[in-house]
Every structure is written in structure tokens, then in C-alpha cells.
Design an enzyme around this catalytic site. Structure first.
Site, PDB file in Angstrom:
ATOM      1  N   CYS B 137      -9.965   3.849  -9.152  1.00 39.84           N
ATOM      2  CA  CYS B 137     -11.087   4.805  -9.582  1.00 39.84           C
ATOM      3  C   CYS B 137     -10.842   6.387  -9.760  1.00 39.84           C
ATOM      4  O   CYS B 137     -11.419   6.816 -10.542  1.00 39.84           O
ATOM      5  CB  CYS B 137     -12.062   4.617  -8.210  1.00 39.84           C
ATOM      6  SG  CYS B 137     -13.448   3.607  -8.227  1.00 39.84           S
ATOM      7  N   CYS B 245       8.204  -0.911  10.452  1.00 39.36           N
ATOM      8  CA  CYS B 245       8.833  -1.919  10.862  1.00 39.36           C
ATOM      9  C   CYS B 245       9.969  -2.366  10.003  1.00 39.36           C
ATOM     10  O   CYS B 245      10.985  -2.888  10.849  1.00 39.36           O
ATOM     11  CB  CYS B 245       7.805  -3.380  10.503  1.00 39.36           C
ATOM     12  SG  CYS B 245       6.832  -3.484  12.218  1.00 39.36           S
TER      13      CYS B 245
END
Lengths: 109, 284
Positions: B137, B245
Site C-alpha cells: 500500500c 527463535c
């Protein structure tokens, strides 16, 4: 003036006379301690809120001094006895001289 | 005497039911006293072979104090960033002279969006995350510079968009055109990486409820993202969490916004189908 500073207060709209109410306040502020260095190794100047006060109808409720170890977006929660209807005025004092204010009207009954 | 006391203490420990300290609790999450959040739900059908029958929000794995921060929007520090995003939403930027509000009106027009993303974008012919859609956008409609995929601006805008759907059940599609990407995400979930040789499943499927050093392992649900973490005092995006992680397995990570992480996000999101959209949440 530090950027993105916005005071917020949560207080009840009404209380019984003599009731103890809980007030929550928060101001978004980066609270730069003055101890950190930027990428070039220069000290980033201190920029913190150094004092916070709350007055009820002109009478002081709390008056707090803040120091550099207090982390970003300082939050205060405290209790106040509401003897009569009135306005609660909150004031935060910035290192750079700016003063941020907020107020809440509390009705009795 | 001392020996006896010790024996008694040992006997007591043995007699205690087998329950680790890190087990999830049974508290109920109600935000602002009126918005009930589904934080436990039956596992979606595609998780049948995982052995998990109840999916749980990470909220259950946190201490009472941290949980309480999320139960009142005034106490939730993530809301500070939502406020900032509202200003951004209304600010005109870029060569087209538009703001988010120029096309989308009020942020409430985004209701329901977070519940179904990531999803297939027919025009682009790819799976899009909310962040990818926001940047698209900004680039094509606003003529503005794109944001860093997992940067502060993006995290705040995701929080604002997420907030509109808070309380709605997560319901991402896993079939049809997205199926290949979903399968890729599933493969990544079960692929061991790094020197520690861990996959997502090693911790979040086989060991949730156990401690990982001083912290509690959750099921790794992403229904509550973006998340305000007390450890870094800011909003964290899903991809930033994935990166953290994977890095902790001592592997080279994929980049936030990469096709690998988009696939993983789709798969992990689908493991939370049925939980409420909960973000912006508070974790430690």
C-alpha cells in the site's frame, strides 16, 4: 521537547464523598538516562521527566521526584480520598522545561 | 533428627503429583472487564498427528502479574504504540498525497483482517502477510517509502490493525491456492536447524509447559502478536520472534519478510485456528 510525549490518566468519573479511589497515570516518554552512548561513542544527553504532581482542587495529593533509573513510559498508580466534587490536575515536568498537563473532573454522589 | 526431617521432605516431594512448575494455568482472560478472549480451544483438524488436543495462547504460560497487564488496556503498554499508529494512519505521506485514512477511512474498517491473514492475494499471485500488504500500500498507492519489515513503525501499525479484530477467532485458510505454501511452512516447522539441532516442534510441540532455562515454553502460538515484551520494552512482530527463535538454535536465520518466514507464519497461524485474536499482548 521530546517527541511522542502524551500524558494519559484513568480516573473514575464519580465517587462517594470520602471514598478512596484509584488513579492510574501514564506518560509516554523515552526517559533517556544520560548514561548511554550513540554509535559514534558520544554521550546521549539526559532527557527525562523529573517531577510528577497531582493536585485536587488546589490541594496537593502527591508530588514525586523522578530519577534517571526510571524506565521508559513512567506509570504511576495511587489512591486518593475524594472529599468533594472537583478537578484533579496532573502535571509532568520535563528536563527540557516542557510541562505536560492533564485534568479529570470527579463528581460526588 | 535432621536425617528424619530430610527423609520426610523427600517423601513429600515424591508424593507430589507429577506437575512441572511451568505448566499453563486455567485463568480466564477478560480484557477491560467485558471482552472475553478464547485462550484455549480444541486443536484444528490438521493438527491431529501432533498429539496436541488443546491449543493454548501463550498468555497461560505467563505469571499472574504479566497476565494482569493485558487485562486492562490502560495497563497494556502495547496501547502506547497503537496510539502512535493512529497518528500515522491519519498522516499524509508519499508522492500520491494520501494517508491510510484516504482509502480506508477509520481503522475500524480493518475489522476481521488480522483473523484471516496471512492469506492469498489473487492479483499478486502470492501469500501476503499484513506487513507485506501495508508495505505494498505504501509503495504503490501512497508513493511512500516502505517500512522495515519488522521495524517499530510496522509493529505499531500491525498492532492497530490487529486491535480491530481482537476477540475474533483466528481462521486462516490452509487449502486452495495457499496449500503449497502451507506445506512449505509445515516442513520448516519440523526442520531442525542450527548447532543445537532444534526444530520449532522440539520446543513448542514436544516440550511446551516445560522450562527452557529460566523461561516457560509455550505452544508458540502467534494469535497474540504483535507482542509487547517487558524485556525490550517495545512491540515485537511475528517475524522478529521467528528470527530470535532460529537464532537461538544457533543457526543463520531467514530474513524477516522472506518467503520462508511467510510460509512459516501461515503454518503457525493455522495451528492457532480457533483461538481469539489477542494482540497487542504483553509477554515477558
Amino acid at each position: 521537547m521530546a517527541s511522542g510525549v502524551k500524558p494519559r490518566v484513568k480516573a473514575p468519573k464519580s465517587a462517594a464523598a470520602g471514598e478512596v479511589v484509584t488513579i492510574k497515570t501514564l506518560i509516554s516518554h523515552k526517559m533517556e538516562s544520560g548514561q548511554r552512548k550513540d554509535k559514534e561513542g558520544n554521550l546521549i544527553p539526559r532527557s527525562i521527566i523529573n517531577r510528577f504532581t497531582c493536585d485536587f482542587n488546589g490541594q496537593n495529593v502527591i508530588d514525586v521526584e523522578l530519577f534517571p533509573a526510571i524506565s521508559t513510559n513512567p506509570y504511576f498508580e495511587f489512591e486518593a480520598t475524594i472529599p468533594e466534587a472537583g478537578d484533579m490536575k496532573f502535571t509532568w515536568y520535563d528536563d527540557d522545561g516542557s510541562v505536560y498537563e492533564d485534568s479529570k473532573s470527579i463528581q460526588v454522589g | 533428627m535432621k536425617f528424619k526431617a530430610l527423609t520426610a521432605a523427600a517423601a513429600l516431594i515424591v508424593a507430589m503429583p507429577v506437575m512441572s512448575l511451568a505448566d499453563p494455568d486455567d485463568d480466564q482472560l477478560v480484557i477491560n472487564g467485558d471482552l472475553e478472549i478464547t485462550t484455549k480451544a480444541a486443536a484444528p483438524a490438521h493438527m491431529e498427528e501432533t498429539g496436541i488436543d488443546t491449543i493454548m495462547s501463550g498468555w497461560h504460560f505467563r505469571s499472574d502479574e504479566t497476565q494482569a497487564l493485558e487485562m486492562d488496556d490502560f495497563d497494556n503498554p502495547g496501547m502506547i504504540f497503537v496510539d502512535k499508529a493512529i497518528d500515522t494512519w491519519n498522516a499524509v505521506e508519499g508522492s500520491a498525497g494520501k494517508s491510510c485514512a484516504s482509502c480506508h477511512d477509520d481503522p475500524s474498517s480493518m475489522k476481521g483482517v488480522r483473523a484471516v491473514y496471512p492469506k492469498w492475494n489473487e492479483e499478486a499471485g502470492e501469500v501476503r502477510t499484513i506487513a507485506a500488504q501495508v508495505n505494498d500500500c505504501r509503495k504503490t498507492r501512497m508513493g511512500a517509502e516502505t517500512w522495515k519489515y519488522d521495524g517499530d513503525d510496522m509493529a505499531a501499525m500491525e498492532a492497530l490493525i490487529t486491535l480491530q479484530s481482537r476477540g475474533m477467532p483466528v481462521n486462516v485458510a490452509i487449502d486452495g491456492p495457499v496449500q503449497a505454501v502451507w506445506e512449505q511452512g509445515k516442513d520448516l516447522y519440523y526442520t531442525r536447524t542450527g548447532q543445537l539441532d532444534l526444530s520449532c516442534a522440539s520446543c513448542h510441540e514436544q516440550n511446551y509447559g516445560n522450562m527452557i532455562r529460566a523461561d516457560h515454553l509455550s505452544q508458540g502460538q502467534i494469535n497474540a502478536f504483535p507482542t509487547y515484551r517487558l524485556k525490550n520494552a517495545k512491540l515485537n512482530t511475528v517475524h522478529a520472534r521467528f528470527k530470535g527463535c532460529v537464532r537461538d538454535t544457533r543457526a543463520e536465520t531467514y530474513k524477516p519478510g522472506s518467503s520462508e518466514f511467510v510460509a512459516l507464519e501461515l503454518y503457525v497461524a493455522s495451528r492457532g485456528n480457533g483461538l481469539s485474536v489477542e494482540g497487542p499482548s504483553v509477554r515477558n
